[in-house]
Design a protein around this motif. Structure first.
Motif, PDB file in Angstrom:
ATOM      1  N   LEU A  44    -105.905  57.640 -12.349  1.00  0.00           N
ATOM      2  CA  LEU A  44    -106.624  56.496 -12.829  1.00  0.00           C
ATOM      3  C   LEU A  44    -106.996  55.629 -11.612  1.00  0.00           C
ATOM      4  N   GLU A  45    -108.412  55.210 -11.779  1.00  0.00           N
ATOM      5  CA  GLU A  45    -109.051  54.459 -10.859  1.00  0.00           C
ATOM      6  C   GLU A  45    -109.561  53.174 -11.528  1.00  0.00           C
ATOM      7  N   ASP A  46    -109.715  52.049 -10.842  1.00  0.00           N
ATOM      8  CA  ASP A  46    -110.152  50.852 -11.119  1.00  0.00           C
ATOM      9  C   ASP A  46    -111.555  50.989 -11.833  1.00  0.00           C
ATOM     10  N   ALA A  47    -111.636  50.467 -12.926  1.00  0.00           N
ATOM     11  CA  ALA A  47    -113.049  50.697 -13.599  1.00  0.00           C
ATOM     12  C   ALA A  47    -114.339  50.244 -13.018  1.00  0.00           C
ATOM     13  N   GLU A  48    -114.390  49.308 -12.249  1.00  0.00           N
ATOM     14  CA  GLU A  48    -115.394  48.562 -11.277  1.00  0.00           C
ATOM     15  C   GLU A  48    -115.765  49.676 -10.304  1.00  0.00           C
ATOM     16  N   ASN A  49    -114.850  50.240  -9.765  1.00  0.00           N
ATOM     17  CA  ASN A  49    -114.990  51.282  -8.541  1.00  0.00           C
ATOM     18  C   ASN A  49    -115.730  52.605  -9.187  1.00  0.00           C
ATOM     19  N   LEU A  50    -115.105  52.894 -10.367  1.00  0.00           N
ATOM     20  CA  LEU A  50    -116.014  54.150 -10.870  1.00  0.00           C
ATOM     21  C   LEU A  50    -117.344  53.742 -11.457  1.00  0.00           C
ATOM     22  N   ASP A  51    -117.517  52.722 -11.871  1.00  0.00           N
ATOM     23  CA  ASP A  51    -118.944  52.027 -12.432  1.00  0.00           C
ATOM     24  C   ASP A  51    -120.025  51.760 -11.239  1.00  0.00           C
ATOM     25  N   LYS A  52    -119.595  51.710  -9.969  1.00  0.00           N
ATOM     26  CA  LYS A  52    -120.425  51.446  -8.748  1.00  0.00           C
ATOM     27  C   LYS A  52    -120.355  52.397  -7.809  1.00  0.00           C
ATOM     28  N   ASP A  88    -110.253  48.251 -18.113  1.00  0.00           N
ATOM     29  CA  ASP A  88    -110.139  47.959 -16.807  1.00  0.00           C
ATOM     30  C   ASP A  88    -109.832  49.055 -15.763  1.00  0.00           C
ATOM     31  N   MET A  89    -109.829  50.273 -16.306  1.00  0.00           N
ATOM     32  CA  MET A  89    -109.608  51.424 -15.605  1.00  0.00           C
ATOM     33  C   MET A  89    -109.996  52.610 -16.345  1.00  0.00           C
ATOM     34  N   GLY A  90    -110.120  53.795 -15.620  1.00  0.00           N
ATOM     35  CA  GLY A  90    -110.519  55.047 -16.203  1.00  0.00           C
ATOM     36  C   GLY A  90    -110.050  56.157 -15.385  1.00  0.00           C
ATOM     37  N   PRO A  98    -112.099  58.617  -5.491  1.00  0.00           N
ATOM     38  CA  PRO A  98    -110.586  58.360  -5.149  1.00  0.00           C
ATOM     39  C   PRO A  98    -110.310  58.666  -3.692  1.00  0.00           C
ATOM     40  N   LEU A  99    -111.050  59.587  -2.901  1.00  0.00           N
ATOM     41  CA  LEU A  99    -111.094  59.853  -1.486  1.00  0.00           C
ATOM     42  C   LEU A  99    -111.473  58.668  -0.700  1.00  0.00           C
ATOM     43  N   GLY A 316    -118.749  52.848   2.818  1.00  0.00           N
ATOM     44  CA  GLY A 316    -119.184  51.575   3.252  1.00  0.00           C
ATOM     45  C   GLY A 316    -119.027  50.630   2.215  1.00  0.00           C
ATOM     46  N   LYS A 317    -119.025  50.977   0.810  1.00  0.00           N
ATOM     47  CA  LYS A 317    -119.073  50.214  -0.286  1.00  0.00           C
ATOM     48  C   LYS A 317    -117.627  49.419  -0.309  1.00  0.00           C
ATOM     49  N   PHE A 318    -116.617  50.136   0.083  1.00  0.00           N
ATOM     50  CA  PHE A 318    -115.462  49.603   0.322  1.00  0.00           C
ATOM     51  C   PHE A 318    -114.908  48.726   1.475  1.00  0.00           C
ATOM     52  N   ILE A 319    -115.602  49.052   2.662  1.00  0.00           N
ATOM     53  CA  ILE A 319    -115.048  48.274   3.731  1.00  0.00           C
ATOM     54  C   ILE A 319    -116.328  47.423   4.737  1.00  0.00           C
ATOM     55  N   GLY A 320    -117.613  47.659   4.194  1.00  0.00           N
ATOM     56  CA  GLY A 320    -118.711  47.183   4.622  1.00  0.00           C
ATOM     57  C   GLY A 320    -119.078  47.588   6.016  1.00  0.00           C
ATOM     58  N   GLN A 321    -118.743  48.989   6.395  1.00  0.00           N
ATOM     59  CA  GLN A 321    -119.422  49.648   7.498  1.00  0.00           C
ATOM     60  C   GLN A 321    -119.525  51.295   7.109  1.00  0.00           C
TER      61      GLN A 321
END
Length: 414
Positions: A44-52, A88-90, A98-99, A316-321
């Motif tokens: 399972l992953e956060d829905a927002e992560n999957l959508d973006k 809220d998840m998928g 996920p990686l 970079g979507k997660f850590i900004g670099q």
């Protein structure tokens, strides 16, 4: 109560599972011998992560999970109720997103470059058909933190060796670079913001031909001059299009430098054991790819049996670099399907022995006798039926080739 598995999913019987275990084991062995390390991530992953995640059409195939308890009651109380408020998840649709989240959370504990293995189940709300299931296994290797095209060359070689190590030889690897294709299409007059749509049509070249591609682009309202330029370019047929002819249509020929290096170097490394081909129509549907893309093709199957590419922007979507990243996935289910159709036999598999016992022995004695037999066979301990004929027939169907019993204190195997 329904006894059948859900549509698009399947139960796996012991004989097939043994083959799958062996194939996955050989793939893992090859990956580990090349210095890759295995990780696991949640299904399972956060829905927002999957959508973006820029997952292309896969974003329409996510199995979403309803909120639970008070969260669900609050969402249902809202008026109007929107889909995002209910889930809220998928379930993960591939192993790449996920990686990248895993790397963002654990990067300080990981070496650079990070060479990683993932072999696990993923889920897509597909319309089930041959080669497309709702639950399936992927076998991925990725290299994170290496921006050089050497990473692509290594992934191509390690993946090819994994396939050869399971006896899968009739395949070739198609490669392209999305930067080359996009640069050429812009040079022909397609607007930059329309390139994703153009590429979707271009990806169908093998199925609908140049005329079909042109017709579809015209129906999408693309500029007539650009459509004609592309149609004229494709007129000779895709198998005659060379990398050089495509680069000649680019406004920036340097975008092909990495791909030239990848093809030339991978061919040297392959040394004739497998083929690498330039494929101008190869796009791949995920929007997160930023450079080289590749697929494994075989005349034994109508579609790709593996694929991957470079995705330098996703972490970079997660850590900004930006962290350079590239991965290659084997289509495990499709490979297994081909091997089953070929009546694939596991090389050097230990014989299966059924040790049939009766009440003349204590179970402790049975266990000791079986332990001795396990030096030579995989041994199952089974109580002998009163009428053993049908029992032998069933065991033979299940792959048992040896049968053991005890007479006068001695183990007999036949």
């Amino acid at each position: 109560m329904k006894i059948n598995a859900l549509k698009g999913m399947k139960d796996i019987l012991p004989a097939e599972q043994r083959m799958r275990d062996y194939v996955q084991g050989k793939i893992l062995q090859t990956y580990r011998e090349a210095g890759f390390e295995r990780i696991s991530t949640p299904m399972l992953e956060d829905a927002e992560n999957l959508d973006k995640s820029d997952g292309g059409e896969n974003l329409n195939l996510i199995f979403k999970v309803l909120k639970r308890g008070d969260k669900l009651e609050s969402a249902l109380a809202a008026n109007p109720v929107e889909e995002k408020s209910l889930s809220d998840m998928g379930l993960r649709y591939d192993l790449t997103l996920p990686l990248t989240r895993f790397y963002a959370a654990n990067k300080n504990e990981l070496q650079t470059p990070f060479k990683v293995i993932q072999t696990d189940r993923v889920f897509r709300a597909e319309r089930p058909q041959k080669g497309r299931s709702r639950e399936f296994v992927q076998c991925d290797i990725d290299i994170l933190g290496d921006s050089s095209p050497n990473a692509e060359v290594e992934l191509i070689d390690v993946t090819a060796r994994a396939l050869m190590n399971i006896g899968f030889k009739d395949f070739y690897i198609n490669v392209n670079d999305r930067r080359i294709l996009r640069n050429m299409l812009e040079s022909m007059g397609f607007a930059a913001d329309s390139l994703d749509s153009v590429c979707i049509s271009f990806d169908k070249l093998d199925k609908i031909g140049p005329d079909g591609v042109a017709t579809e682009l015209t129906e999408k309202g693309m500029p007539e001059k650009a459509v004609k330029a592309l149609k004229d370019f494709l007129a000779d047929s895709s198998d005659k299009i060379t990398l050089e002819s495509v680069v000649a249509k680019c406004s920036n020929p340097s975008v092909a430098d990495d791909l030239k290096y990848i093809i030339e170097t991978a061919q040297v490394v392959a040394d004739g054991k497998y083929k690498i081909k330039y494929c101008p129509s190869l796009v791949r549907g995920q929007g997160y790819y930023t450079g080289a893309v590749f697929e494994i093709a075989t005349p034994l199957f109508g579609g790709a049996v593996g694929g991957g590419g470079r995705y330098d922007n996703l972490i970079g979507k997660f850590i900004g670099q930006q962290v350079p990243a590239v991965g290659f996935s084997i289509g495990f289910e499709r490979i297994c399907s081909i091997l089953l159709e070929q009546n694939y036999k596991i090389p050097n598999e230990r014989e299966k022995c059924a040790f049939l016992y009766d009440d003349s022995l204590s179970f402790a004695e049975v266990m000791k006798f079986a332990e001795g037999l396990r030096k030579d066979y995989n041994v199952a301990i089974i109580k002998k039926a009163k009428k053993p004929g049908p029992q032998y027939d069933m065991l033979e169907k299940q792959g048992y080739t040896k049968f053991a019993s005890v007479r006068d204190g001695q183990v007999l195997v036949k």
